[in-house]
Design an enzyme around this catalytic site. Structure first.
Site, PDB file in Angstrom:
ATOM      1  N   LYS A   1      15.391   1.715  -2.583  1.00 40.12           N
ATOM      2  CA  LYS A   1      14.225   1.773  -3.484  1.00 40.12           C
ATOM      3  C   LYS A   1      14.163   3.124  -4.191  1.00 40.12           C
ATOM      4  O   LYS A   1      13.912   3.199  -5.395  1.00 40.12           O
ATOM      5  CB  LYS A   1      12.937   1.514  -2.682  1.00 40.12           C
ATOM      6  CG  LYS A   1      12.813   0.059  -2.235  1.00 40.12           C
ATOM      7  CD  LYS A   1      11.738  -0.137  -1.178  1.00 40.12           C
ATOM      8  CE  LYS A   1      11.801  -1.568  -0.645  1.00 40.12           C
ATOM      9  NZ  LYS A   1      10.905  -1.801   0.497  1.00 40.12           N
TER      10      LYS A   1
ATOM     11  N   GLN B   1       7.081   1.613   4.363  1.00 39.85           N
ATOM     12  CA  GLN B   1       8.099   0.646   4.788  1.00 39.85           C
ATOM     13  C   GLN B   1       7.728   0.030   6.145  1.00 39.85           C
ATOM     14  O   GLN B   1       7.387   0.729   7.083  1.00 39.85           O
ATOM     15  CB  GLN B   1       9.471   1.334   4.865  1.00 39.85           C
ATOM     16  CG  GLN B   1      10.615   0.403   5.165  1.00 39.85           C
ATOM     17  CD  GLN B   1      10.834  -0.652   4.070  1.00 39.85           C
ATOM     18  OE1 GLN B   1      10.857  -0.343   2.892  1.00 39.85           O
ATOM     19  NE2 GLN B   1      10.980  -1.907   4.475  1.00 39.85           N
TER      20      GLN B   1
ATOM     21  N   ASP C   1       3.156  -3.105  -3.204  1.00 39.45           N
ATOM     22  CA  ASP C   1       3.651  -4.165  -2.317  1.00 39.45           C
ATOM     23  C   ASP C   1       2.717  -5.390  -2.335  1.00 39.45           C
ATOM     24  O   ASP C   1       3.074  -6.450  -1.847  1.00 39.45           O
ATOM     25  CB  ASP C   1       3.741  -3.646  -0.870  1.00 39.45           C
ATOM     26  CG  ASP C   1       5.166  -3.279  -0.461  1.00 39.45           C
ATOM     27  OD1 ASP C   1       6.108  -3.737  -1.128  1.00 39.45           O
ATOM     28  OD2 ASP C   1       5.314  -2.541   0.533  1.00 39.45           O
TER      29      ASP C   1
END
Ligand code: NAD
Length: 295
Positions: free
Chosen positions: A54, A98, A121
């Site tokens: 990412k 994460q 997200d």
């Protein structure tokens, strides 16, 4: 029959090029660069790979990219303090932590701590609610949105079709239902969601025009579970031991690719299917967040 391969890598590259153009336009018109912060707590090797991917992609697209690495014994308070700093940072427009965090961290509190305007997200209940009612002012979650866009850009119509999703997680299965059932382009499907308590799973699968596997069970979906000509989307990413592989494992999906490709009309590979789409949609969300926050 040999299935058409739905090339997620190629579609993701197209989307990434569009995102890079969008970022360059923002820089030209407003003097701002989309900023994405990725927070990693602990040493999970798979998480580290995802975070590095990412970070690299954000930099490639001309974003301001921030990586926050915290030790595995990091306390909840310390993590929340880092999130508060990122919430307040005007150079950061998107934040993700994460998953999975170490056991001392309450993931729910982490999700609630992220400013919903930076929740790229789409894990915050505020954005999940917006997605459910079809409100485009929030975000869509990256993996399910990646599936929808991959189908759309590959010319696979889901309107009026029967889509069967295997898996009901909050990050994949449930949001897929929410996105696919909307009265909207790339949606308007009739959706069945199956899970670990569904009897006669194979029976449901065989009725699918589009079958989406998101269960985390290596090569679970076999040819006899697929209607001939159906589209099969494999969300699964599973590490299986392989002594012949360089690092001792290889990645497989939730679908037994070779045998299913012989009956399906179209299929996504693993890797190179949904995975790159997830990253592309994350970058798109960060670009949108930047646009909105600097309006
Ligand atoms: P999860 O473990 O949270 O959920 C799995 C779901 O599958 C559960 O709802 C469970 O009910 C269902 N399930 C499990 N076994 C089943 C069975 N035998 N029969 C029917 N249903 C069953 O997993 P998740 O986070 O949703 O991820 C699913 C898979 O997708 C994993 O392999 C994960 O690595 C992968 N994934 C990929 C991406 C990507 O970018 N491609 C992103 C997220 C997750």
């Amino acid at each position: 029959m040999t299935a058409r391969i739905l090339d997620g890598k190629a579609v993701a590259e197209t989307i990434n090029r569009e995102t890079a153009v969008g970022a360059a336009t923002l820089m030209r018109e407003r003097g701002v660069r989309p900023g994405l912060a990725v927070v990693l707590v602990g040493e999970n090797p798979a998480s580290r790979v995802y975070v590095n991917t990412k970070e690299k992609k954000a930099a490639e697209l001309g974003f301001h990219s921030v990586k926050v690495e915290l030790p595995k014994e990091c306390t909840q308070d310390r993590l929340l303090a880092e999130i508060a700093k990122l919430n307040a940072d005007p150079l950061v427009h998107g934040i993700l932590v994460q998953s999975p965090p170490p056991p001392q961290i309450d993931e729910r509190a982490v999700v609630l701590a992220i400013d919903p305007r930076k929740d790229v997200d789409c894990f915050h209940p505020f954005n999940v609610g917006k997605m459910l009612i079809g409100d485009r002012d929030g975000f869509f979650p990256c993996t399910p949105w990646g599936v929808v866009v991959l189908l759309q850009r590959s010319g696979i119509e889901v309107a009026g079709k029967h889509v069967v999703v295997i898996g009901r997680s909050n990050i994949v299965g449930k949001p897929l239902l929410a996105l696919l059932v909307q009265k909207a382009a790339g949606a308007d499907a009739t959706v069945t969601v199956c899970h670990s308590r569904t009897p006669d799973l194979a029976e449901h699968c065989r009725r699918a025009d589009v079958l989406i596997a998101a269960m985390g069970r290596p090569e679970f979906v076999k040819a006899e579970m697929v209607k001939p000509g159906a589209t099969v989307v494999d969300v699964g990413i599973n590490r299986v031991t392989d002594p012949a592989a360089k690092n001792g494992y290889r990645l497989v999906g939730d679908v037994a690719f070779a045998e299913v490709a012989a009956v399906a009309g179209a299929i996504t590979p693993v890797p190179g299917g949904v995975g790159p789409m997830t990253i592309a949609m994350l970058m798109r969300n960060a670009l949108d967040a930047c646009r909105r926050l600097t309006e």
